[in-house]
Design an enzyme around this catalytic site. Structure first.
Site, short mmCIF file in Angstrom:
data_model
loop_
_atom_site.label_atom_id
_atom_site.label_comp_id
_atom_site.label_asym_id
_atom_site.label_seq_id
_atom_site.Cartn_x
_atom_site.Cartn_y
_atom_site.Cartn_z
N HIS A 117 -47.78 -70.41 -43.32
CA HIS A 117 -47.98 -69.07 -42.74
C HIS A 117 -46.59 -68.47 -42.54
O HIS A 117 -45.61 -69.19 -42.30
CB HIS A 117 -48.68 -69.26 -41.39
CG HIS A 117 -49.10 -68.01 -40.70
ND1 HIS A 117 -48.24 -67.24 -39.95
CD2 HIS A 117 -50.30 -67.38 -40.62
CE1 HIS A 117 -48.89 -66.21 -39.44
NE2 HIS A 117 -50.15 -66.26 -39.84
N ASP A 195 -47.21 -77.43 -37.87
CA ASP A 195 -47.88 -76.21 -37.47
C ASP A 195 -49.37 -76.54 -37.35
O ASP A 195 -50.08 -76.69 -38.35
CB ASP A 195 -47.63 -75.12 -38.52
CG ASP A 195 -48.38 -73.84 -38.19
OD1 ASP A 195 -49.18 -73.83 -37.24
OD2 ASP A 195 -48.19 -72.85 -38.92
N GLN A 198 -54.09 -73.99 -37.07
CA GLN A 198 -55.48 -74.19 -37.52
C GLN A 198 -55.92 -75.63 -37.26
O GLN A 198 -57.08 -75.88 -36.90
CB GLN A 198 -55.60 -73.88 -39.03
CG GLN A 198 -55.20 -72.47 -39.42
CD GLN A 198 -56.10 -71.40 -38.80
OE1 GLN A 198 -57.26 -71.64 -38.45
NE2 GLN A 198 -55.56 -70.20 -38.66
N LYS A 221 -56.88 -69.25 -31.17
CA LYS A 221 -57.54 -69.76 -32.37
C LYS A 221 -58.40 -70.98 -32.05
O LYS A 221 -59.00 -71.58 -32.94
CB LYS A 221 -56.51 -70.12 -33.44
CG LYS A 221 -55.76 -68.91 -33.99
CD LYS A 221 -54.78 -69.33 -35.05
CE LYS A 221 -53.75 -68.28 -35.36
NZ LYS A 221 -54.28 -67.13 -36.08
N CYS A 362 -50.95 -63.49 -44.32
CA CYS A 362 -49.63 -63.91 -43.83
C CYS A 362 -49.16 -65.14 -44.58
O CYS A 362 -48.56 -66.06 -43.98
CB CYS A 362 -49.63 -64.18 -42.33
SG CYS A 362 -49.96 -62.72 -41.37
C1 LIG Z 1 -51.35 -71.82 -39.92
C2 LIG Z 1 -50.91 -70.76 -38.96
N1 LIG Z 1 -49.71 -70.86 -38.38
C3 LIG Z 1 -49.26 -69.97 -37.48
C4 LIG Z 1 -50.02 -68.88 -37.15
C5 LIG Z 1 -49.50 -67.90 -36.14
O1 LIG Z 1 -50.29 -67.89 -35.01
P1 LIG Z 1 -50.07 -66.80 -33.87
O2 LIG Z 1 -50.13 -65.47 -34.54
O3 LIG Z 1 -51.19 -67.04 -32.93
O4 LIG Z 1 -48.74 -67.07 -33.25
C6 LIG Z 1 -51.26 -68.70 -37.74
C7 LIG Z 1 -52.09 -67.51 -37.48
O5 LIG Z 1 -52.93 -67.14 -38.26
C8 LIG Z 1 -51.73 -69.68 -38.66
O6 LIG Z 1 -52.93 -69.60 -39.22
#
Ligand SMILES: Cc1ncc(COP(=O)(O)O)c(C=O)c1O
Length: 405
Positions: A117, A195, A198, A221, A362
């Site tokens: 992401h 990360d 998800q 999430k 993203c």
């Molecule tokens: C795999 C992953 N990493 C990081 C993020 C970023 O999360 P946040 O926008 O809640 O900080 C997301 C958000 O969609 C994501 O799916």
């Protein structure tokens, strides 16, 4: 059991817009217990934490600390001191990228993957700019799996100081072999940030068994509120990080000559924290613990399989991601429709109260590697069910007709 039977637990379906909400990877709907907890804190325990000498503040502080313990337990952290409350996964990664700046020397490499992401790419690019570092990306296969040969090769040849990898890709639903990745990276001398934005919701984690250095995720999430998230760090890693933001609550003393830092994790929580949201995140942790992890995985992998089966039967639909070749994929299905732009499809679907995501999710480097600019993405939660998928199929038929196919 997850599926239609849990919908009554989510006011979104009875009092809100309901329908086929298929954008849970972006944010999940909230169960009543989480909404109630948020309101309860604001009505009954609303006083700033770690400040007042009066009872109300002590109560709020106690609830905030309990939420930290719940999170620690959920992810198998050795202690609540390893849990830093932040705004979300993005802030957690930025905190590590800023706080670890002094550990890097010009020329050092950070290894990412083409599944990340943007929030697991851009903070490292900013760090690389500040410190003169190199960023490398491990490749993915044409069906969106991590190319482990390339990952191993880059580990050996580039000797990265840090590896940052997703546990579950939000764009394609790819599950990375995270235990193997952490072990290989650490054998090669790298620190590893996982990360889990998800992964924490759909797969779960035991950070001690995994052995990663950092693990990050967002509350919103995983059926919790927005504005709250978590950075887990191994104790020695958090001790070595510099504070990312300065202000109240993160100091041991302040004088006109300078300041000293509070203990970890307060050191990284400058200013008034989102304590009602953190406490409600604790309620989300309790809520999730009502389900067996295996039930959640079975539910969300079955939905992927059903979606792929339904979509494969539709003319003009091209699936992207591991499941397109029968490989493991979870909670997310990405696809294109010939002659219908993903944005047009999302608009048509919306007229039937079906919410799907359209775009690059993203994850521009992922999509570029697959040779597409945008896809339609269905992403599932505990409340998703087969009727949502059937509704999507009908919307695809309508869209193809409208666009003359
Ligand atoms: C795999 C992953 N990493 C990081 C993020 C970023 O999360 P946040 O926008 O809640 O900080 C997301 C958000 O969609 C994501 O799916």
């Amino acid at each position: 059991m997850p599926g239609e039977s849990v919908r009554p637990l989510f006011p979104f379906f009875s009092e809100g817009p309901g329908g086929s909400y298929l954008d849970s990877a972006a944010t999940t709907q909230k169960p009543k217990v989480v909404l109630d907890e948020l309101l309860r804190v604001l009505v009954h325990h609303n006083a700033n934490v770690h400040r007042g000498a009066y009872r109300l503040s002590a109560e709020a502080s106690e609830l905030y600390d309990q939420a930290r313990m719940k999170v620690a337990k959920m992810i198998g952290a050795p202690s609540e001191r390893s849990i830093v409350f932040v705004r979300g996964a993005t802030e957690a990664i930025n905190l590590v990228a800023y706080g670890s700046e002094q550990l890097f020397n010009p020329g050092d490499t950070i290894l990412l993957t083409l599944l990340e992401h943007h929030s697991n790419i851009v903070p490292w690019q900013l760090l690389a700019k500040r410190r003169g570092l190199k960023i490398a990306f491990a490749d993915i296969t044409d069906d969106g799996r991590l190319d482990m040969d390339d990952f191993r090769e880059k580990l050996t040849s580039l000797k990265p100081k840090l590896v940052a990898v997703t546990q579950l890709a939000n764009s394609l639903g790819t599950v990375t072999p995270i235990a193997e990745i952490v072990s290989l990276a650490q054998q090669a001398g790298a620190q590893v940030l996982v990360d889990g934005a998800q992964g924490v919701t759909h797969l779960g984690v035991d950070v001690q068994a995994l052995g990663c250095d950092y693990y990050v995720f967002s509350g919103h999430k995983m059926y919790g509120p927005t504005g709250i998230g978590v950075l887990y760090g191994r104790p020695e890693r958090l001790e070595a990080l510099q504070p990312f933001q300065g202000g109240g609550d993160m100091i041991s003393y302040v004088s006109v000559e300078g300041s000293g830092w509070a203990e970890v994790p307060q050191r990284f929580e400058a200013g008034t924290p989102a304590f009602p949201e953190a406490i409600a995140l604790g309620a989300a942790v309790d809520f999730l613990s009502r389900f067996e992890r295996s039930e959640i995985i079975l539910h969300e992998s079955s939905l992927v399989a059903e979606a792929c089966e339904l979509l494969r039967g539709e003319q003009g639909v091209v699936l992207h991601g591991p499941a397109s070749r029968g490989e493991k994929q979870l909670a997310v299905v990405s696809f294109s429709i010939d002659s219908v732009h993903p944005h047009d499809f999302a608009t048509i679907a919306d007229t039937h109260n079906i919410q799907v995501r359209a775009g690059n999710h993203c994850a521009m480097p992922t999509l570029r590697r697959l040779g597409v600019q945008a896809t339609v993405r269905l992403s599932f939660g505990l409340y998703s069910c087969r009727q949502d998928l059937v509704a999507v199929r009908e919307a695809i038929r309508e869209a193809r007709q409208l666009f003359g196919r």
